[in-house]
Design a protein around this motif. Sequence first.
Motif, short mmCIF file in Angstrom:
data_model
loop_
_atom_site.label_atom_id
_atom_site.label_comp_id
_atom_site.label_asym_id
_atom_site.label_seq_id
_atom_site.Cartn_x
_atom_site.Cartn_y
_atom_site.Cartn_z
N VAL A 66 0.85 -1.19 0.00
CA VAL A 66 0.00 0.00 0.00
C VAL A 66 0.88 1.24 0.00
CG1 VAL A 66 -1.66 1.36 1.34
CG2 VAL A 66 -1.97 -1.10 1.09
N THR A 67 1.94 1.22 0.80
CA THR A 67 2.85 2.36 0.85
C THR A 67 3.45 2.63 -0.52
OG1 THR A 67 3.33 1.97 3.18
CG2 THR A 67 4.95 3.27 1.94
N ALA A 68 3.91 1.57 -1.19
CA ALA A 68 4.51 1.74 -2.51
C ALA A 68 3.50 2.28 -3.52
CB ALA A 68 5.09 0.41 -2.99
N LEU A 69 2.28 1.73 -3.50
CA LEU A 69 1.23 2.22 -4.40
C LEU A 69 0.92 3.68 -4.11
CD1 LEU A 69 -1.32 -0.75 -4.37
CD2 LEU A 69 0.03 0.02 -6.32
N ALA A 70 0.75 3.98 -2.83
CA ALA A 70 0.39 5.35 -2.43
C ALA A 70 1.51 6.33 -2.77
CB ALA A 70 0.05 5.40 -0.95
#
Length: 151
Positions: A66-70
């Motif tokens: 999620v962090t990478a996507l965000a």
Amino acid sequence: MSLKPSPPQSAFQAAQAAARLARQVAVALGDLDLSPSQYRLLLFLSEGNAAASAVAGRLAVSRPSVTALADGLERRGLLQRKPDLADRRRVAHELTDAGREALAAASAAVAEHITRIADHLDDELADQAIDGLALWNEALNRHRATLEDRR
């Protein structure tokens, strides 16, 4: 020992179609420089802001994912992170106006691509195919609600 009956052949064909449709969604999103995972995150955030843990659970991915996507979407100005005033450890993710525009463009691109594929059927079957996907969306929403109620 009891054996469960095998799913009908149409269920196997539906499974194959789902896998193939996932690829077609990726193709439709390619021109917009969005991955299917990014699209799913934008869809989720269109329902309201959420913390990374909620996003991870809903999208069935890890918090680092999620962090990478965000990170990528934030760099593009499609989402923003805001600290939660009630809980300093929590950071909410929310769509920006540009994110809402990107989501609308992505949804239109996917819908157009899926419609072009369905156009290879006669009109009545094409309508049934599109309606069938809409029913799957409803089934998935109900499934998610059931899972969330169990938590």
